[in-house]
Design a protein around this motif. Sequence first.
Motif, PDB file in Angstrom:
ATOM      1  N   HIS A 536     -17.574  -4.378   8.453  1.00 42.87           N
ATOM      2  CA  HIS A 536     -18.959  -3.666   8.464  1.00 42.87           C
ATOM      3  C   HIS A 536     -19.212  -3.680   6.915  1.00 42.87           C
ATOM      4  O   HIS A 536     -18.258  -3.315   6.055  1.00 42.87           O
ATOM      5  CB  HIS A 536     -18.920  -2.324   9.080  1.00 42.87           C
ATOM      6  N   ARG A 537     -20.198  -3.940   6.542  1.00 39.74           N
ATOM      7  CA  ARG A 537     -20.639  -4.390   4.961  1.00 39.74           C
ATOM      8  C   ARG A 537     -20.401  -2.839   4.148  1.00 39.74           C
ATOM      9  O   ARG A 537     -19.831  -2.947   3.168  1.00 39.74           O
ATOM     10  CB  ARG A 537     -21.943  -4.731   4.934  1.00 39.74           C
ATOM     11  N   THR A 538     -21.015  -1.757   4.658  1.00 39.16           N
ATOM     12  CA  THR A 538     -21.227  -0.847   3.674  1.00 39.16           C
ATOM     13  C   THR A 538     -20.203   0.381   4.299  1.00 39.16           C
ATOM     14  O   THR A 538     -19.943   0.604   5.684  1.00 39.16           O
ATOM     15  CB  THR A 538     -22.590  -0.068   3.475  1.00 39.16           C
ATOM     16  N   GLN A 539     -20.122   1.402   3.654  1.00 37.48           N
ATOM     17  CA  GLN A 539     -19.047   2.410   4.175  1.00 37.48           C
ATOM     18  C   GLN A 539     -19.826   3.286   5.186  1.00 37.48           C
ATOM     19  O   GLN A 539     -19.157   3.790   6.233  1.00 37.48           O
ATOM     20  CB  GLN A 539     -18.817   3.590   2.884  1.00 37.48           C
ATOM     21  N   THR A 540     -21.191   3.418   5.019  1.00 33.49           N
ATOM     22  CA  THR A 540     -21.880   4.189   5.997  1.00 33.49           C
ATOM     23  C   THR A 540     -21.813   3.583   7.367  1.00 33.49           C
ATOM     24  O   THR A 540     -21.594   4.080   8.624  1.00 33.49           O
ATOM     25  CB  THR A 540     -23.462   4.459   5.557  1.00 33.49           C
ATOM     26  N   LYS A 541     -21.893   1.930   7.578  1.00 35.50           N
ATOM     27  CA  LYS A 541     -21.937   1.468   8.514  1.00 35.50           C
ATOM     28  C   LYS A 541     -20.527   1.503   9.187  1.00 35.50           C
ATOM     29  O   LYS A 541     -20.286   1.639  10.491  1.00 35.50           O
ATOM     30  CB  LYS A 541     -22.410  -0.132   8.415  1.00 35.50           C
ATOM     31  N   PHE A 542     -19.605   1.425   8.344  1.00 33.88           N
ATOM     32  CA  PHE A 542     -17.986   1.418   8.909  1.00 33.88           C
ATOM     33  C   PHE A 542     -17.871   2.695   9.478  1.00 33.88           C
ATOM     34  O   PHE A 542     -17.445   3.021  10.782  1.00 33.88           O
ATOM     35  CB  PHE A 542     -17.102   1.348   7.610  1.00 33.88           C
ATOM     36  N   GLU A 543     -18.256   3.950   9.054  1.00 32.71           N
ATOM     37  CA  GLU A 543     -18.276   5.179   9.372  1.00 32.71           C
ATOM     38  C   GLU A 543     -18.803   5.537  10.764  1.00 32.71           C
ATOM     39  O   GLU A 543     -18.268   5.834  11.752  1.00 32.71           O
ATOM     40  CB  GLU A 543     -18.368   6.226   8.400  1.00 32.71           C
ATOM     41  N   ASP A 544     -20.025   4.951  10.788  1.00 33.91           N
ATOM     42  CA  ASP A 544     -20.835   4.872  12.006  1.00 33.91           C
ATOM     43  C   ASP A 544     -20.295   4.314  13.181  1.00 33.91           C
ATOM     44  O   ASP A 544     -20.159   4.858  14.315  1.00 33.91           O
ATOM     45  CB  ASP A 544     -22.231   4.413  11.547  1.00 33.91           C
ATOM     46  N   ALA A 545     -19.870   3.009  12.914  1.00 26.00           N
ATOM     47  CA  ALA A 545     -19.047   2.295  13.840  1.00 26.00           C
ATOM     48  C   ALA A 545     -17.734   2.811  14.487  1.00 26.00           C
ATOM     49  O   ALA A 545     -17.580   3.206  15.596  1.00 26.00           O
ATOM     50  CB  ALA A 545     -18.531   0.803  13.318  1.00 26.00           C
ATOM     51  N   PHE A 546     -16.967   3.528  13.583  1.00 30.58           N
ATOM     52  CA  PHE A 546     -15.644   4.327  13.917  1.00 30.58           C
ATOM     53  C   PHE A 546     -15.976   5.516  14.652  1.00 30.58           C
ATOM     54  O   PHE A 546     -15.635   5.949  15.548  1.00 30.58           O
ATOM     55  CB  PHE A 546     -15.091   4.691  12.631  1.00 30.58           C
ATOM     56  N   THR A 547     -17.130   6.186  14.246  1.00 29.29           N
ATOM     57  CA  THR A 547     -17.673   7.241  14.830  1.00 29.29           C
ATOM     58  C   THR A 547     -17.945   7.143  16.282  1.00 29.29           C
ATOM     59  O   THR A 547     -17.572   7.830  17.078  1.00 29.29           O
ATOM     60  CB  THR A 547     -18.534   8.144  14.098  1.00 29.29           C
ATOM     61  N   LEU A 548     -18.615   6.069  16.357  1.00 25.29           N
ATOM     62  CA  LEU A 548     -19.375   5.859  17.830  1.00 25.29           C
ATOM     63  C   LEU A 548     -18.119   5.490  18.704  1.00 25.29           C
ATOM     64  O   LEU A 548     -18.038   6.086  19.912  1.00 25.29           O
ATOM     65  CB  LEU A 548     -20.097   4.647  17.904  1.00 25.29           C
ATOM     66  N   LYS A 549     -16.890   4.782  18.250  1.00 24.63           N
ATOM     67  CA  LYS A 549     -15.863   4.433  18.971  1.00 24.63           C
ATOM     68  C   LYS A 549     -14.957   5.789  19.281  1.00 24.63           C
ATOM     69  O   LYS A 549     -14.619   5.763  20.796  1.00 24.63           O
ATOM     70  CB  LYS A 549     -15.002   3.486  18.366  1.00 24.63           C
ATOM     71  N   VAL A 550     -14.767   6.557  18.605  1.00 27.45           N
ATOM     72  CA  VAL A 550     -14.242   7.718  18.765  1.00 27.45           C
ATOM     73  C   VAL A 550     -14.882   8.761  19.743  1.00 27.45           C
ATOM     74  O   VAL A 550     -14.233   9.494  20.451  1.00 27.45           O
ATOM     75  CB  VAL A 550     -13.612   8.474  17.362  1.00 27.45           C
ATOM     76  N   PHE A 551     -16.119   8.828  19.633  1.00 29.75           N
ATOM     77  CA  PHE A 551     -17.184   9.846  20.315  1.00 29.75           C
ATOM     78  C   PHE A 551     -17.029   9.209  21.777  1.00 29.75           C
ATOM     79  O   PHE A 551     -16.975  10.421  22.666  1.00 29.75           O
ATOM     80  CB  PHE A 551     -18.520   9.829  19.584  1.00 29.75           C
ATOM     81  N   ILE A 552     -17.227   8.000  21.958  1.00 32.91           N
ATOM     82  CA  ILE A 552     -17.146   7.365  23.294  1.00 32.91           C
ATOM     83  C   ILE A 552     -15.902   7.891  24.122  1.00 32.91           C
ATOM     84  O   ILE A 552     -15.945   8.580  25.164  1.00 32.91           O
ATOM     85  CB  ILE A 552     -17.291   6.091  23.532  1.00 32.91           C
ATOM     86  N   PHE A 553     -14.856   7.970  23.374  1.00 31.74           N
ATOM     87  CA  PHE A 553     -13.578   8.199  23.908  1.00 31.74           C
ATOM     88  C   PHE A 553     -13.408   9.647  24.177  1.00 31.74           C
ATOM     89  O   PHE A 553     -12.870  10.118  25.066  1.00 31.74           O
ATOM     90  CB  PHE A 553     -12.116   7.570  23.036  1.00 31.74           C
ATOM     91  N   GLN A 554     -13.719  10.207  23.020  1.00 26.44           N
ATOM     92  CA  GLN A 554     -13.604  11.853  23.194  1.00 26.44           C
ATOM     93  C   GLN A 554     -14.626  12.250  24.240  1.00 26.44           C
ATOM     94  O   GLN A 554     -14.329  13.442  25.128  1.00 26.44           O
ATOM     95  CB  GLN A 554     -13.995  12.515  21.983  1.00 26.44           C
TER      96      GLN A 554
END
Length: 881
Positions: A536-554
């Motif tokens: 992912h290009r920017t830190q914001t997009k990186f954090e958004d992608a990471f957040t979505l993965k973890v939240f789906i699991f959680q």
Amino acid sequence: MTSEASPGSRCARSGMLRRRTQEEDSAALIDMAPGAGKGDSYGSTANTLEPGGHQAAACRVGSPAKPRIDFVLVWEEDLKPGQQQDNTTRDKTDMHGDWRETFLDNLRAAGLCVDQRDVQDADSAVHYVLLSAPWAVLCYYAEELRLKLPLQELPNQASNWSASLLEWLGIPNILLEDVPDLPPEYYSCQFKVSKLSRFLGSDNQDTFFSNTQRHQILFEILAKTPYGHEKKGLFGIDQLLSEGVFSAAFPLHDGPFMTPPEGLQAPGLNQRQVLSQHWARWRKWNKYQPLDHVRRYFGEKVALYFAWLGFYTGWLLPAAAVGTLVFLVGCSMLFSDTPTQELCSSADSFEMCPLCPDCPFWLLSSICALVQAGRLFDHGGTVFFSLFMALWAVLFLEYWKRKSATLAYRWGCSDYEDVEERPRPQFAASAPTMALNPITGEDEPYFPERSRLHRVLAGSVVVVMMVAVVVMFLVSIILYRAIMAILVSKSDNTVLAAWASRIASLTGSVVNLIFILILSKIYVALAHVLTRWEMHRTQTKFEDAFTLKVFIFQFVNFYSSPIYIAFFKGRFVGYPGNYHTLFGIRNEECAAGGCLIELAQELLVIMVGKQIINNVQEILVPKLKGWWQKVRLRSRKRQAGAAVAAGRAPWEADYELLPCEGLFDEYLEMVLQFGFVTIFVAACPLAPLFALLNNWVEIRLDARKFVSESRRPVAERAQDIGIWFHILAGLKHLAVISNAFLLAFSSDFLPRAYYQWSRARDLRGFVNFTLARAPPAFAAAHNRTCRYQAFRDDDGQYSRTYWNLLAIRLAFVIVFEHVVFSIGRVLDLLVPDIPESVEIKVKREYYLAKQALAENEALFGAGGAKDNQPLAQEMRLGPQA
């Protein structure tokens, strides 16, 4: 002994970097020397400096004897004599030493001042590397990072709707407090060295850049500096920290947080002391948060989190008040409800069929207490409260959008993600090509969208597999409950046997919570790896992608058990003589008293239990870790013969604090709480009250952690709370659907309404109406008849009443959803996303930008206008506190 190197001895010379060829550029990461051309933004750290540089003098800007410290790196060394190391350990130690020296040499080549201080005893040593940036480096990177600097001071525009309302009503506002050293607001624009004289304070190099901006610049350099071949990932302080080359990297706090002896009136209170006294105190629970102070010290990202948390907590007040009122209404109906009185006074009138293969027959009157407890939550007021909470969630998110837009405008970050945010260093190093950014017009590293899509899809497969693992654990919990109910029912203790289903359910909830906490740790680490791989290009997009993965699991992790109890448990049981099984074990029935009271119990165990565990961890664990860190470091200093308290340097004091772990866990905890408050609120009207009490503690607990217990984080800019808002919006829609089905299929509301409409308005005989008789074959086999809760005929087939009720339930779901979604849509249209006052200011600034462009054209002519067009575009100003 404590050894110190002279500050000037380690300051390398700085000069103009020559432009590297493509072959030279492949061996390193970025061009860091001030004065380098724009084309070298993603090049390399040059080791070729022009002779005769003036870096030594630049390092002493501000104070020749004591240069300003912008960042600290720390590593520890084991010096125990006679310790044997195998070849692998020795090679690793040598490699880390080489990496460290290369990294520090590249920092010197980048123009930074590098000073080292050592604290050493007979067995070990702690090395502190103190970094400072000269004026030329700060100016170069301020322009490179598109930092916004002030042009004109404005009156502070901070406002609060509740304060304005109370002032208009003439009511004293006990929430308001005058916090000293209020940060001023400015019109600001992106910094350019060529326009330096236009910015406020440009005549004072020591104070022109704020502490947080200096930290951002230093961290940018640290994040991109290589210590080996960048294509192998050998660059950046984050990688060195993960490899154990350095123990810590942090900016310094602005002095101690304890109040001086003069007290609050002391003229020299630093920013940290102001926050400690007026924010991070338990007794300030009833005061507004000083968000402008938080933003100045910790940056926009941290300030937006606390702004959202405070906003959410404030909105929980009406939800908690209405929920408590609904609960009290249930209490008042407890002893006046006709069906409940019939059940409790039925004695041996209703003998019920066994709840498991080896369970005994039981009397319906034995569950009188459980039914009374269920009536606290299951009554007509619950329907109103579910509708209220659905509309509450809509209004909460709509007004947060307005609040977020106002803060983003005031703090000058409205266009951060689109214009200002730079590519991540890891992305810049690994991207295969360069491409033109259509917004900024600059060449940037580029990764093909098709390739990223393929990686995202592959990562999604892994996410689905992990979700499947969670479902497997859920099935195991279901089997555990069934087996435990059988074992407890065989107990010789009549009390245990009577409460077999309840005991199995409660212990199952505890086991489920343990599984949740264990799986969470595993999946978070896996999500990090997947998100890095997706490029992912920017830190914001990186954090958004990471957040979505973890939240789906959680989400699956935390909500699977309540969803099972609410919508599946007891639905596929069968009837006496023809029970359905799973892996040879009879399907679970709802415990005596119904599934709604069991769902309320599950919510309280998971929601309240998790909050208690988290709060205990946040209070005790940091204190224990901090105590151990202080004992370890101070004992080492005592052995070195130095005074512990008087001789403790600021970097030593900050190293004794705990590393700041970011905001992800804080957001996740609150968003999961929001889900429990909204999705299952029909089963537990007290959920908003528990959330409110927890959040009052959470705000001050997190504030204390940031101010006094953790090292200072690098200030990060942010435009909003990111993908968390979209997750909250998704939970809002899911809550409407969930509560509609919960009221229709798990509550007694519709069966009671149907009975009142078709049979008796006073609900007499309702208990008998809800009970079916066991089929004759089952009664003959056991030589006795019994009842069970279902709408079936004597032969076990669904009765006409069942189908009538099914139609009513489905119609209720459709009507409830359409009514709530329609009202929500109307509210969405009536409440603008951006306040009118902010829109007017934005239009005013757009007009000023056009005026600036026109003046440039008139002053410089066509050629000058072309040269000054970027400045005119930057004059789309935004106030910055």
